[in-house]
Design an enzyme around this catalytic site. Sequence first.
Site, PDB file in Angstrom:
ATOM      1  CE  LYS A  35     -15.001  16.966  -8.131  1.00  0.00           C
ATOM      2  NZ  LYS A  35     -15.888  15.987  -7.494  1.00  0.00           N
ATOM      3  NE  ARG A  38     -10.907  15.658  -2.869  1.00  0.00           N
ATOM      4  CZ  ARG A  38     -10.940  15.054  -4.061  1.00  0.00           C
ATOM      5  NH1 ARG A  38     -10.196  15.486  -5.041  1.00  0.00           N
ATOM      6  NH2 ARG A  38     -11.742  14.023  -4.265  1.00  0.00           N
ATOM      7  NE  ARG A  78     -16.620   7.075 -10.368  1.00  0.00           N
ATOM      8  CZ  ARG A  78     -16.081   8.151  -9.794  1.00  0.00           C
ATOM      9  NH1 ARG A  78     -16.365   9.358 -10.247  1.00  0.00           N
ATOM     10  NH2 ARG A  78     -15.305   8.021  -8.750  1.00  0.00           N
ATOM     11  NE  ARG A  82     -12.063   6.582  -8.383  1.00  0.00           N
ATOM     12  CZ  ARG A  82     -12.201   7.888  -8.197  1.00  0.00           C
ATOM     13  NH1 ARG A  82     -12.457   8.672  -9.226  1.00  0.00           N
ATOM     14  NH2 ARG A  82     -12.117   8.409  -6.997  1.00  0.00           N
ATOM     15  NE  ARG A 138     -14.176   8.615  -3.165  1.00  0.00           N
ATOM     16  CZ  ARG A 138     -14.760   8.045  -4.223  1.00  0.00           C
ATOM     17  NH1 ARG A 138     -15.199   6.799  -4.148  1.00  0.00           N
ATOM     18  NH2 ARG A 138     -14.903   8.706  -5.339  1.00  0.00           N
TER      19      ARG A 138
HETATM   20  P1  AMP Z   1     -11.000  12.006  -7.039  1.00  0.00           P
HETATM   21  O1  AMP Z   1     -10.654  11.235  -8.268  1.00  0.00           O
HETATM   22  O2  AMP Z   1     -10.975  13.496  -7.228  1.00  0.00           O
HETATM   23  O3  AMP Z   1     -12.274  11.521  -6.404  1.00  0.00           O
HETATM   24  O4  AMP Z   1      -9.841  11.702  -5.985  1.00  0.00           O
HETATM   25  C1  AMP Z   1      -9.571  10.382  -5.538  1.00  0.00           C
HETATM   26  C2  AMP Z   1      -8.748  10.413  -4.268  1.00  0.00           C
HETATM   27  O5  AMP Z   1      -7.495  11.068  -4.511  1.00  0.00           O
HETATM   28  C3  AMP Z   1      -9.354  11.205  -3.102  1.00  0.00           C
HETATM   29  O6  AMP Z   1     -10.282  10.422  -2.366  1.00  0.00           O
HETATM   30  C4  AMP Z   1      -8.105  11.538  -2.299  1.00  0.00           C
HETATM   31  O7  AMP Z   1      -7.647  10.419  -1.576  1.00  0.00           O
HETATM   32  C5  AMP Z   1      -7.091  11.838  -3.391  1.00  0.00           C
HETATM   33  N1  AMP Z   1      -7.086  13.272  -3.792  1.00  0.00           N
HETATM   34  C6  AMP Z   1      -7.404  13.768  -5.022  1.00  0.00           C
HETATM   35  N2  AMP Z   1      -7.284  15.104  -5.035  1.00  0.00           N
HETATM   36  C7  AMP Z   1      -6.896  15.465  -3.794  1.00  0.00           C
HETATM   37  C8  AMP Z   1      -6.626  16.707  -3.161  1.00  0.00           C
HETATM   38  N3  AMP Z   1      -6.758  17.873  -3.824  1.00  0.00           N
HETATM   39  N4  AMP Z   1      -6.260  16.693  -1.860  1.00  0.00           N
HETATM   40  C9  AMP Z   1      -6.124  15.551  -1.180  1.00  0.00           C
HETATM   41  N5  AMP Z   1      -6.374  14.337  -1.694  1.00  0.00           N
HETATM   42  C10 AMP Z   1      -6.763  14.287  -2.997  1.00  0.00           C
END
Ligand code: AMP
Length: 192
Positions: free
Chosen positions: A13, A88, A127, A136, A147
């Site tokens: 994404k 989400r 990654r 990360r 996740r």
């Molecule tokens: P991502 O980079 O999108 O994989 O997000 C990394 C982490 O940020 C996720 O595992 C959540 O802990 C938090 N996070 C990101 N976006 C959201 C969201 N819309 N709602 C809740 N937690 C989020």
Amino acid sequence: MRIVFLGPPGAGKGTQAERIKAAWGIPHIGTGDMLRAAVASGSTLGKQVQEVMARGHLVSDELMASVVEKRLGEPDALEGFLLDGFPRTVPQVELLDRILEVRGKSLDRAVMLELPLEVAVERLLQRRDEKTGEVRNDDNEEIIRERLHVYQDVTSPLVELYKKRGLLAKVDGTGTIDEVFGRIQAALEGLS
Ligand code: AMP
């Protein structure tokens, strides 16, 4: 153009959102990126979300609401945006609906990047940050599995929700970055 990107962690994404930003000139709003920046800066928000993120769980809808409402109110997001990682949860969908309704706007598409979960795990394990080469801290196998569970349990129902609204475009997320980008462009054809 107002778009949301759906799909499991590792579906590409963020990478594809950057491509769309470059090609279409709309802001890429990655909520994970915003939260990681908050953690790195040591801000109050960062301190509030750090542990939850490290465990691979979702930050509360209340906190996300304040983050996203503020960001979508910034001038560059008024005419269009690409949301990556938001919504989400169902309450987050409803929040986005309300923000858009107040502005008399609506969403144009929900693009779902599909990828078999095992392929997603492999990608996440490999990654690295494009600029720094760093891994990360939530990209380790245990947290990746957590996740993906959270995605399946809480986030994947949003696919059906947007389908019912007639907004869903499913895109095959396997293959090269260019191949996937080509499919996304085809899915967005006709939007301006
Ligand atoms: P991502 O980079 O999108 O994989 O997000 C990394 C982490 O940020 C996720 O595992 C959540 O802990 C938090 N996070 C990101 N976006 C959201 C969201 N819309 N709602 C809740 N937690 C989020």
